[in-house]
Scaffold this motif. Structure first.
Motif, PDB file in Angstrom:
ATOM      1  N   GLN A 134      43.621-111.841  29.748  1.00 54.67           N
ATOM      2  CA  GLN A 134      45.033-112.011  30.080  1.00 54.67           C
ATOM      3  C   GLN A 134      45.656-113.253  29.438  1.00 54.67           C
ATOM      4  O   GLN A 134      46.847-113.499  29.618  1.00 54.67           O
ATOM      5  CB  GLN A 134      45.204-112.085  31.605  1.00 54.67           C
ATOM      6  N   GLY A 135      44.850-114.033  28.723  1.00 54.49           N
ATOM      7  CA  GLY A 135      45.372-115.233  28.077  1.00 54.49           C
ATOM      8  C   GLY A 135      45.575-116.403  29.011  1.00 54.49           C
ATOM      9  O   GLY A 135      46.364-117.312  28.725  1.00 54.49           O
ATOM     10  N   ALA A 136      44.858-116.436  30.135  1.00 50.99           N
ATOM     11  CA  ALA A 136      45.024-117.508  31.119  1.00 50.99           C
ATOM     12  C   ALA A 136      44.503-118.833  30.578  1.00 50.99           C
ATOM     13  O   ALA A 136      43.555-118.880  29.790  1.00 50.99           O
ATOM     14  CB  ALA A 136      44.293-117.146  32.412  1.00 50.99           C
ATOM     15  N   ASP A 137      45.127-119.911  31.050  1.00 50.68           N
ATOM     16  CA  ASP A 137      44.647-121.251  30.707  1.00 50.68           C
ATOM     17  C   ASP A 137      44.249-122.053  31.942  1.00 50.68           C
ATOM     18  O   ASP A 137      43.766-123.168  31.839  1.00 50.68           O
ATOM     19  CB  ASP A 137      45.695-122.030  29.900  1.00 50.68           C
ATOM     20  N   THR A 138      44.447-121.457  33.140  1.00 52.20           N
ATOM     21  CA  THR A 138      44.143-122.146  34.395  1.00 52.20           C
ATOM     22  C   THR A 138      43.572-121.144  35.393  1.00 52.20           C
ATOM     23  O   THR A 138      44.084-120.038  35.523  1.00 52.20           O
ATOM     24  CB  THR A 138      45.411-122.782  35.004  1.00 52.20           C
ATOM     25  N   ILE A 139      42.514-121.563  36.072  1.00 52.17           N
ATOM     26  CA  ILE A 139      41.872-120.743  37.099  1.00 52.17           C
ATOM     27  C   ILE A 139      42.154-121.348  38.464  1.00 52.17           C
ATOM     28  O   ILE A 139      42.023-122.563  38.650  1.00 52.17           O
ATOM     29  CB  ILE A 139      40.346-120.677  36.869  1.00 52.17           C
ATOM     30  N   LEU A 140      42.525-120.508  39.431  1.00 45.69           N
ATOM     31  CA  LEU A 140      42.702-120.947  40.810  1.00 45.69           C
ATOM     32  C   LEU A 140      41.742-120.174  41.695  1.00 45.69           C
ATOM     33  O   LEU A 140      41.623-118.947  41.572  1.00 45.69           O
ATOM     34  CB  LEU A 140      44.139-120.724  41.289  1.00 45.69           C
ATOM     35  N   ILE A 141      41.069-120.885  42.599  1.00 40.33           N
ATOM     36  CA  ILE A 141      40.062-120.256  43.454  1.00 40.33           C
ATOM     37  C   ILE A 141      40.005-120.993  44.774  1.00 40.33           C
ATOM     38  O   ILE A 141      40.322-122.189  44.850  1.00 40.33           O
ATOM     39  CB  ILE A 141      38.684-120.258  42.744  1.00 40.33           C
ATOM     40  N   THR A 142      39.609-120.303  45.841  1.00 38.16           N
ATOM     41  CA  THR A 142      39.537-120.896  47.176  1.00 38.16           C
ATOM     42  C   THR A 142      38.142-120.738  47.748  1.00 38.16           C
ATOM     43  O   THR A 142      37.417-119.800  47.419  1.00 38.16           O
ATOM     44  CB  THR A 142      40.589-120.251  48.103  1.00 38.16           C
ATOM     45  N   GLY A 143      37.749-121.678  48.613  1.00 37.58           N
ATOM     46  CA  GLY A 143      36.438-121.615  49.243  1.00 37.58           C
ATOM     47  C   GLY A 143      36.259-122.755  50.225  1.00 37.58           C
ATOM     48  O   GLY A 143      37.143-123.613  50.388  1.00 37.58           O
ATOM     49  N   MET A 191      43.235-128.900  46.131  1.00 37.79           N
ATOM     50  CA  MET A 191      44.244-128.704  47.157  1.00 37.79           C
ATOM     51  C   MET A 191      43.521-128.252  48.424  1.00 37.79           C
ATOM     52  O   MET A 191      42.346-127.859  48.372  1.00 37.79           O
ATOM     53  CB  MET A 191      45.304-127.694  46.719  1.00 37.79           C
ATOM     54  N   SER A 192      44.185-128.362  49.567  1.00 36.57           N
ATOM     55  CA  SER A 192      43.536-128.064  50.845  1.00 36.57           C
ATOM     56  C   SER A 192      44.227-126.905  51.550  1.00 36.57           C
ATOM     57  O   SER A 192      45.424-126.671  51.363  1.00 36.57           O
ATOM     58  CB  SER A 192      43.557-129.298  51.752  1.00 36.57           C
ATOM     59  N   TYR A 193      43.438-126.203  52.373  1.00 39.58           N
ATOM     60  CA  TYR A 193      43.980-125.157  53.233  1.00 39.58           C
ATOM     61  C   TYR A 193      43.384-125.364  54.624  1.00 39.58           C
ATOM     62  O   TYR A 193      42.154-125.480  54.760  1.00 39.58           O
ATOM     63  CB  TYR A 193      43.647-123.769  52.698  1.00 39.58           C
ATOM     64  N   PRO A 194      44.211-125.423  55.670  1.00 39.40           N
ATOM     65  CA  PRO A 194      43.714-125.867  56.979  1.00 39.40           C
ATOM     66  C   PRO A 194      42.894-124.846  57.743  1.00 39.40           C
ATOM     67  O   PRO A 194      42.220-125.210  58.709  1.00 39.40           O
ATOM     68  CB  PRO A 194      45.011-126.184  57.745  1.00 39.40           C
ATOM     69  N   ALA A 236      44.920-117.895  52.566  1.00 35.03           N
ATOM     70  CA  ALA A 236      44.344-118.734  51.519  1.00 35.03           C
ATOM     71  C   ALA A 236      44.724-118.207  50.138  1.00 35.03           C
ATOM     72  O   ALA A 236      45.087-118.974  49.231  1.00 35.03           O
ATOM     73  CB  ALA A 236      42.830-118.801  51.671  1.00 35.03           C
ATOM     74  N   ASP A 237      44.661-116.891  49.961  1.00 35.40           N
ATOM     75  CA  ASP A 237      45.063-116.296  48.682  1.00 35.40           C
ATOM     76  C   ASP A 237      46.553-116.515  48.415  1.00 35.40           C
ATOM     77  O   ASP A 237      46.969-116.799  47.283  1.00 35.40           O
ATOM     78  CB  ASP A 237      44.750-114.799  48.671  1.00 35.40           C
ATOM     79  N   ALA A 238      47.371-116.390  49.473  1.00 34.79           N
ATOM     80  CA  ALA A 238      48.809-116.589  49.311  1.00 34.79           C
ATOM     81  C   ALA A 238      49.119-118.019  48.881  1.00 34.79           C
ATOM     82  O   ALA A 238      50.016-118.251  48.050  1.00 34.79           O
ATOM     83  CB  ALA A 238      49.537-116.264  50.616  1.00 34.79           C
ATOM     84  N   ALA A 239      48.383-118.973  49.419  1.00 32.84           N
ATOM     85  CA  ALA A 239      48.582-120.368  49.025  1.00 32.84           C
ATOM     86  C   ALA A 239      48.237-120.574  47.554  1.00 32.84           C
ATOM     87  O   ALA A 239      48.907-121.339  46.848  1.00 32.84           O
ATOM     88  CB  ALA A 239      47.744-121.282  49.916  1.00 32.84           C
ATOM     89  N   LEU A 240      47.209-119.899  47.079  1.00 35.77           N
ATOM     90  CA  LEU A 240      46.868-119.980  45.652  1.00 35.77           C
ATOM     91  C   LEU A 240      47.986-119.406  44.795  1.00 35.77           C
ATOM     92  O   LEU A 240      48.335-119.964  43.745  1.00 35.77           O
ATOM     93  CB  LEU A 240      45.570-119.225  45.373  1.00 35.77           C
ATOM     94  N   HIS A 241      48.541-118.287  45.228  1.00 37.16           N
ATOM     95  CA  HIS A 241      49.618-117.674  44.452  1.00 37.16           C
ATOM     96  C   HIS A 241      50.863-118.557  44.433  1.00 37.16           C
ATOM     97  O   HIS A 241      51.580-118.605  43.424  1.00 37.16           O
ATOM     98  CB  HIS A 241      49.939-116.280  44.995  1.00 37.16           C
ATOM     99  N   ALA A 242      51.126-119.261  45.528  1.00 38.05           N
ATOM    100  CA  ALA A 242      52.259-120.185  45.539  1.00 38.05           C
ATOM    101  C   ALA A 242      52.053-121.295  44.512  1.00 38.05           C
ATOM    102  O   ALA A 242      52.982-121.666  43.779  1.00 38.05           O
ATOM    103  CB  ALA A 242      52.442-120.771  46.935  1.00 38.05           C
ATOM    104  N   ARG A 243      50.824-121.809  44.448  1.00 36.31           N
ATOM    105  CA  ARG A 243      50.515-122.839  43.445  1.00 36.31           C
ATOM    106  C   ARG A 243      50.567-122.245  42.039  1.00 36.31           C
ATOM    107  O   ARG A 243      51.048-122.899  41.091  1.00 36.31           O
ATOM    108  CB  ARG A 243      49.133-123.433  43.724  1.00 36.31           C
TER     109      ARG A 243
END
Length: 355
Positions: free
Chosen positions: A83-92, A145-148, A156-163
């Motif tokens: 997809q040509g991405a230059d940044t990865i976002l992940i939660t855990g 970044m943090s998720y409470p 958690a996924d929605a917070a990643l999409h916002a970022r």
């Protein structure tokens, strides 16, 4: 070694009761591993337990302290690069091996990483938030970044999409690796490969014991074994939720994996086998059973396990031996999923009972 991996990538997956239109090489894949991981016999434990015990060393996948997540990330990063991405976002979780491995993969491939750390494990000391995987991810240059919440996958996924939306507005091209079940489990494809790899290394084992959390490792390996027409039992040791909830999750994961592969899910779902005796007192928490398993592996074979996944997996295996579900003389494989940096985040919990 390399020709073997090429063979696994190119061969079509077929089984006696299912067919597939796609082969694994139809999915984009980033090269993060150098070859099959070792399969090592544990001689002293085999003698002590009365079984033929082997360890599949996926702690030795190589990249960024190794671990099972490298296999999964090959497929996620393959799609991100497509997809040509230059940044990865992940939660855990705070001491997540997945997010640390993602940061290492991003560094290797010249990408940026954004790691969201969730509060899944209560009442942990300061070292839990600064050492182990947290320290390694900072060395790798990851943004944090943090998720409470710890049990809110959709949030958690929605917070990643916002970022991710913020990054897009600045001209970046983000790719989100999702946690929730509403997305295709691309990472599970890495363990379809691993299941096939194991069956080629050892065609005649009786059982394999794996951790069962998100379901990607457990489900993928189960699919790989089934698609190799191997009748061995795959035991999933619950590390996050009880066996009833985990069985529901595994049914969903396997259905979505079967959809990806365009095969029938039922022969996979019929082979779900999960146990939760090693789970208490919960995700990321040590019990006497887990601590004893961790120490037994170290003091008998000189191999370290992590408190969250592999120590509970071994504790589950010991339970299966003690109850006779794994019978004397059987050939058993345990999957070592790595995660060793997390040991340092648990030093206060571990050191109090050590000599």
């Amino acid at each position: 070694m390399f020709s073997f991996i090429a063979h696994l990538r190119s061969r079509k997956i077929e089984g006696p009761t299912m067919t597939q239109k796609n082969s694994l090489d139809s999915f984009p894949r980033a090269q993060l591993m150098t070859g099959p991981t070792p399969l090592e016999r544990l001689d002293r434990l085999s003698s002590e337990l009365g079984i033929d015990l082997w360890l599949k060393r996926d702690d030795l996948t190589g990249l960024g302290f190794g671990g099972n997540k490298t296999r999964q990330l090959e497929f996620y990063f393959g799609e991100a690069l497509r997809q040509g991405a230059d940044t990865i976002l992940i939660t855990g979780a705070v001491q997540s091996n997945f997010v640390r491995s993602a940061a290492a993969a991003a560094a290797k491939l010249g990408m940026q990483s954004v790691l969201q750390l969730e509060e899944r494990v209560p009442d942990m000391g300061a070292e839990y938030y600064s050492s182990g995987n947290v320290l390694l991810a900072k060395i790798l240059g990851a943004e944090h970044m943090s998720y409470p919440e710890g049990e809110d996958e959709a949030g958690a996924d929605a917070a990643l999409h916002a970022r991710a939306d913020e990054l897009k507005s600045r001209g970046r091209k983000p790719y989100v690796i999702h946690l929730g079940l509403n997305h295709p489990p691309l990472g599970a494809l890495g363990y379809v490969v691993a299941g096939q790899e194991l069956c080629h290394q050892m065609p005649d084992f009786d059982a394999v014991v794996v951790p069962s959390g998100s379901g990607a490792t457990h489900g993928g390996l189960l699919a790989g074994v089934v698609l190799e027409d191997n009748a061995s039992t795959v035991f999933g040791v619950c590390v996050r939720r009880d066996h009833e909830k985990q069985k529901v999750r595994m049914n969903t994961v396997l259905q979505k994996l079967a959809d990806l592969l365009e095969i029938d899910a039922v022969p996979l779902q019929d082979r779900i086998n999960v146990l939760d005796e090693a789970l208490p007192p919960g995700y990321g928490k040590l019990s006497g059973m887990t601590r004893a398993a961790l120490e037994k592996m170290a003091r008998t074979e000189g191999i370290f396990l992590d408190p969250v996944y592999s120590a509970k997996t071994f504790a589950g295996l010991l339970h299966l031996v003690n109850t006779g579900e794994i019978q004397p003389g059987q050939k058993v494989v345990m999957l070592h999923t790595g995660g060793l940096p997390a040991l340092f985040g648990y030093q206060n919990e571990l050191v109090n009972d050590l000599p």
